[in-house]
Design a protein around this motif. Structure first.
Motif, mmCIF file in Angstrom:
data_model
loop_
_atom_site.group_PDB
_atom_site.id
_atom_site.type_symbol
_atom_site.label_atom_id
_atom_site.label_comp_id
_atom_site.label_asym_id
_atom_site.label_seq_id
_atom_site.Cartn_x
_atom_site.Cartn_y
_atom_site.Cartn_z
ATOM 1 N N GLN A 45 22.011 -86.032 36.101
ATOM 2 C CA GLN A 45 21.980 -84.587 35.848
ATOM 3 C C GLN A 45 21.221 -83.857 36.962
ATOM 4 O O GLN A 45 21.642 -82.793 37.434
ATOM 5 N N HIS A 49 22.861 -81.035 39.688
ATOM 6 C CA HIS A 49 22.545 -79.606 39.644
ATOM 7 C C HIS A 49 21.404 -79.144 40.540
ATOM 8 O O HIS A 49 21.268 -77.941 40.774
ATOM 9 N N ALA A 166 18.741 -71.525 35.394
ATOM 10 C CA ALA A 166 19.969 -72.197 34.969
ATOM 11 C C ALA A 166 20.870 -71.256 34.180
ATOM 12 O O ALA A 166 22.047 -71.557 33.961
ATOM 13 N N ALA A 197 17.931 -77.180 32.078
ATOM 14 C CA ALA A 197 19.075 -77.736 32.793
ATOM 15 C C ALA A 197 19.363 -79.185 32.422
ATOM 16 O O ALA A 197 20.264 -79.808 32.995
ATOM 17 N N GLN A 508 26.558 -71.714 32.276
ATOM 18 C CA GLN A 508 27.072 -72.107 33.587
ATOM 19 C C GLN A 508 26.957 -73.604 33.842
ATOM 20 O O GLN A 508 27.626 -74.136 34.721
ATOM 21 N N LEU A 509 26.112 -74.281 33.061
ATOM 22 C CA LEU A 509 25.936 -75.717 33.249
ATOM 23 C C LEU A 509 26.677 -76.539 32.217
ATOM 24 O O LEU A 509 26.721 -77.771 32.313
#
Length: 516
Positions: A45, A49, A166, A197, A508-509
């Motif tokens: 992860q 990101h 995030a 996030a 968005q994640l």
């Protein structure tokens, strides 16, 4: 030796953006996942990101992560469970000292300390390790926990650059103030963004004034700055021991309670989890007017509707609490931190400027290795490396210079501290609680309520509420209570969590869940 790789694990969907430590512990207990698997997933992860978010200063070397996870998995298999956070990953703010054996630097965001080596872990790091937590890495922060220079947007360090929210549609540079609607806030910026996030379910941050509450507020997290002294400050790079405290940053009140159990210097007579009642029925609440208690932002344009939305939704939250609380008093008067001044100078910052030089010098002198050994040498380093440390977009180190040149006498220091405590306590929080016959004061987290906590030394917490239509930024509430009232604030957070919609992950994640 027990090793379980992702290829041989039981298939189990895991959404790292929403899973909290309690849910992960249930999976570990049931044998559906192992800590070895977890560190692999959280590392993936971060890799996916963090080029954009820049929440991490550095992740723990994978060989150390794997060795720690395997050891904790073996303990679990043998029936040794250290506690409710055994085998759970955690993020640590990079102003908290870690011994080089952990494979992590302690930089406070400054290139001057990039190669420094503490002689030992901060006290709370040893507590975290003893509780069986797995340190995934150190998180980004504005340099020296936002005490390098004035009027600087939050979340930037020379070591890692600008941390981005995030949640926000856009980038921090889209706002032109340190606390504009696009800024993730600080100084525990990376810890807040990292949890939101999905880099780990929980994190540790620190606060002098607002540095836990504000970034947690902007990442839809729960946090608490405990009563000063409840959590050890040993090994935390200081701004001012008068105001500094570490605290938990989590997605749920349960996670916050069990992590606070780990962090307190002396174990409480009963776990903080005993306060997770989920009820307002025995809590008396006083509320601050959101139109009065707010941050002033140069880019706060009435036409964008953000301020109206915040005020409207906070007032709706007040109505919901009023229906459930034992007592509710709206729009109370509370002294403003603007009045915490002597001869026009902030008492808090007079104390900070007096504290920082001797306390920071003591930390630097105690390092096993360091290129700098004093505040004066840090200032000189920054001037020598101005292209990296003092770039046009973050050019100031005036706060450091003011501390270096500070001449506050012992008598002046005591006068400022006494006045600050009197105004914050006797004429502030204590007076409001007594006058209205309430247990707790709540108000917008985007406000100077955190300065009330600094002035008093009392605990303050933050709770998520909603998200701006403007750009997706989370916003929420803060609550302050009397000295050593952490159990009460956890009860408030628990009641809040039971009353309002569950926090949402960053849209968005959101992506297909990780499959183990």
């Amino acid at each position: 030796m027990i090793i379980r790789s992702s290829e041989t694990s039981t298939e189990k969907d895991m959404d790292l953006l929403t899973l909290d430590a309690k849910a992960l512990q249930a999976l570990l207990t049931d044998g559906q996942v192992m800590s070895y698997d977890l560190v692999k997933r959280y590392l993936a992860q971060i890799v996916q990101h963090d080029d954009k978010l820049r929440a991490m200063i550095k992740t723990t070397p994978i060989e150390l992560l794997e060795a720690t996870a395997i050891s904790l998995d073996e303990e679990r298999a043998s029936g040794k469970i250290r506690g409710p956070l055994h085998g759970i990953p955690i993020l640590i703010k990079d102003n908290i000292a870690t011994h080089p054996s952990l494979g992590l630097p302690t930089t406070v965001g400054s290139l001057a300390l990039l190669s420094s080596k503490p002689s030992k872990n901060a006290h709370i790091i040893d507590q975290i390790i003893d509780a069986g937590l797995i340190i995934m890495g150190k998180t980004n922060l504005p340099e020296f926990a936002n005490a390098r220079g004035s009027k600087m947007p939050n979340g930037w360090s020379a070591v890692r650059g600008q941390t981005e929210s995030a949640y926000v549609r856009g980038r921090a540079e889209d706002g032109n103030t340190p606390e504009g609607h696009w800024n993730p806030s600080g100084s525990s910026t990376g810890s807040a963004v990292g949890v939101s996030a999905g880099y780990a379910p929980i994190a540790i941050g620190t606060e002098t004034d607002g540095s836990l509450v504000s970034p947690s507020n902007r990442a839809a997290l729960y946090t608490i700055k405990p009563t000063i002294g409840l959590v050890s400050g040993e090994g935390i790079i200081p701004i001012s021991s008068t105001f500094d405290s570490a605290g938990p940053m989590t997605k749920s009140t349960y996670d916050l309670a069990v992590l606070l159990d780990v962090l307190v210097t002396e174990p409480a007579s009963e776990s903080f989890t005993t306060s997770l009642t989920g009820s307002w029925s025995d809590i008396s609440v006083a509320a601050l007017d959101p139109a009065v208690w707010k941050l002033e932002m140069d880019n706060d344009n009435p036409a964008d509707g953000a301020r109206d939305q915040i005020n409207r939704e906070i007032r709706e939250a007040y109505k919901a609490i009023e229906e459930k609380a034992k007592k509710f008093v709206n729009n109370i008067d509370l002294i403003s931190p603007d009045e915490f001044k002597i001869d026009g100078e902030s008492c808090e910052w007079t104390i900070v400027q007096a504290d920082m030089k001797p306390q920071l010098n003591a930390y630097l002198e105690g390092l096993e290795e360091s290129d700098v050994r004093s505040l004066a040498e840090i200032i000189a380093f920054n001037e020598k490396h101005a292209d990296l440390e003092l770039p046009p977009h973050h050019p100031r180190q005036d706060t450091l210079i003011k501390s270096q040149n500070n001449t506050t006498s012992a008598e002046e220091y005591e006068r400022n501290l006494s006045f600050l405590r009197q105004m914050g306590r006797e004429k502030g929080v204590d007076l409001a609680l007594k006058t209205h016959g309430v247990d707790v004061i709540i108000g917008p987290a985007d406000s100077e309520l955190s300065s009330m906590a600094s002035a008093t030394g009392y605990p303050i917490c933050a709770m998520p509420l909603s998200y701006l239509d403007l750009n997706g930024r989370p916003f929420g509430m803060a609550a302050i209570a009397g000295k050593h009232q952490e159990h009460l604030l956890i009860k408030v957070m628990s009641a809040w969590e039971a009353t309002f919609p569950a926090r949402q992950p960053p849209p968005q994640l959101v992506n297909p869940v990780c499959s183990l």
